[in-house]
Design an enzyme around this catalytic site. Structure first.
Site, PDB file in Angstrom:
ATOM      1  N   HIS A  34      57.452  47.151  43.503  1.00  0.00           N
ATOM      2  CA  HIS A  34      56.957  46.606  42.228  1.00  0.00           C
ATOM      3  C   HIS A  34      55.601  45.922  42.438  1.00  0.00           C
ATOM      4  O   HIS A  34      54.696  46.039  41.618  1.00  0.00           O
ATOM      5  CB  HIS A  34      57.922  45.551  41.677  1.00  0.00           C
ATOM      6  CG  HIS A  34      59.290  46.069  41.375  1.00  0.00           C
ATOM      7  ND1 HIS A  34      60.387  45.736  42.123  1.00  0.00           N
ATOM      8  CD2 HIS A  34      59.732  46.890  40.392  1.00  0.00           C
ATOM      9  CE1 HIS A  34      61.458  46.326  41.612  1.00  0.00           C
ATOM     10  NE2 HIS A  34      61.095  47.035  40.578  1.00  0.00           N
ATOM     11  N   GLY A 149      56.277  53.962  39.317  1.00  0.00           N
ATOM     12  CA  GLY A 149      56.344  54.491  40.682  1.00  0.00           C
ATOM     13  C   GLY A 149      56.746  55.963  40.698  1.00  0.00           C
ATOM     14  O   GLY A 149      57.528  56.412  39.858  1.00  0.00           O
TER      15      GLY A 149
END
Ligand code: PAF
Length: 278
Positions: A34, A149
């Site tokens: 993250h 991602g």
């Protein structure tokens, strides 16, 4: 950094922003993966907004919603240190209404691979992402970018499709997978692995490395690659190994610069996914 717990407060906090917004949606339990998205948003955008919301509609019955790791205080510290401007942490009641309109994943791409093992999961993901995009960009920022991602490759492809199909005014920025030094792709679920399970789980990234070595030797056919990967992962339960193009159509042979090799597996009770983009 300001922490905002309601949609109204968020609208106020974004009312007079100038320039671009970089948005990183998360379900919390933040890790280096993250953080890499946040760092990139920090470099590329004027204002960085992170959301933390464990979205119930993307968990199927029997999945780990109740025991999904929640680390609100640690997450706040991480966001503060990463120079996030606004941390949005809404409650379920604020986000969802009864009998509400639904966004649905496409019938084919949304229901293969992850979508077939977790039928309905992507409906929940798209529903929440659509809502978050609308809430965060409520005041029509000059530029709006959202960071995701590549580890959740199918999720990323479906969100990109939603942006196209619904003409949303947001630029999706795909970000590289972050791995621990031993090769394991970072995931909030890695904390469930025992020491022994973690060692076994390393065979997933090793199998992907093996695949990329074969591809470098110009061995491109799916059958050979999958067979070799299965050999490397012989000690874990493999749910699937798949070869798709960047549009998420299954392919029989690697197309350089247009392929993704995906793995889903179970190690102990923990479901892990990983992939490489070729
Ligand atoms: O990837 C995730 O963490 C979640 O699926 C997302 C995009 C934050 C939606 O809940």
């Amino acid at each position: 950094m300001i922490v905002v717990n309601s949609i109204e407060e968020l609208k106020i906090a974004t009312a007079n922003l100038k320039g671009s917004i970089g948005f990183v949606p998360t379900m919390g339990a933040l890790h280096e993966g993250h953080l890499s998205l946040i760092k990139r948003a920090r470099v590329e955008c004027d204002t960085v907004i992170v959301s933390i919301f464990v979205n119930p509609t993307q968990f199927l019955e029997g999945e780990d919603l109740d025991k999904y790791p929640r680390k609100d205080e640690a997450d706040k510290q991480i966001c503060k240190l990463a120079k996030v401007d606004i941390l949005f942490m809404p409650t379920i009641d604020m986000i969802y209404n009864r009998d509400e309109l639904r966004v649905e994943a496409p019938a084919i791409r949304g229901f293969i691979l992850e979508g077939s093992r977790r039928a309905g999961h992507f409906n929940g993901v798209l529903q929440i992402v659509m809502k978050l995009f609308n809430i965060i960009s409520f005041n029509r920022p000059k530029e709006f970018k959202a960071y995701f991602g590549k580890k959740d490759a199918q999720q990323l492809a479906l969100i990109e499709q939603m942006v196209r199909d619904y003409f949303l005014n947001v630029k999706i920025i795909p970000c590289d997978i972050v791995r621990d030094s031993d090769g394991l792709a970072l995931s909030s679920r890695n904390v469930y692995l025992s020491k022994e399970e973690r060692v076994k789980a390393l065979s997933i990234s090793r199998s992907l490395k093996r695949a990329s070595k074969l591809i470098m030797q110009n061995i491109l056919d799916k059958e050979t690659i999958v067979k070799e990967m299965r050999g490397v992962m012989s000690e874990i339960e493999i749910e699937y190994i798949a070869l798709v193009d960047r549009e998420f159509r299954e392919i029989e042979s690697v197309e350089i610069k247009n392929s993704i090799i995906l793995v889903a597996s179970r190690v102990g009770g923990v479901r892990l996914i990983d992939n490489i983009w070729i």
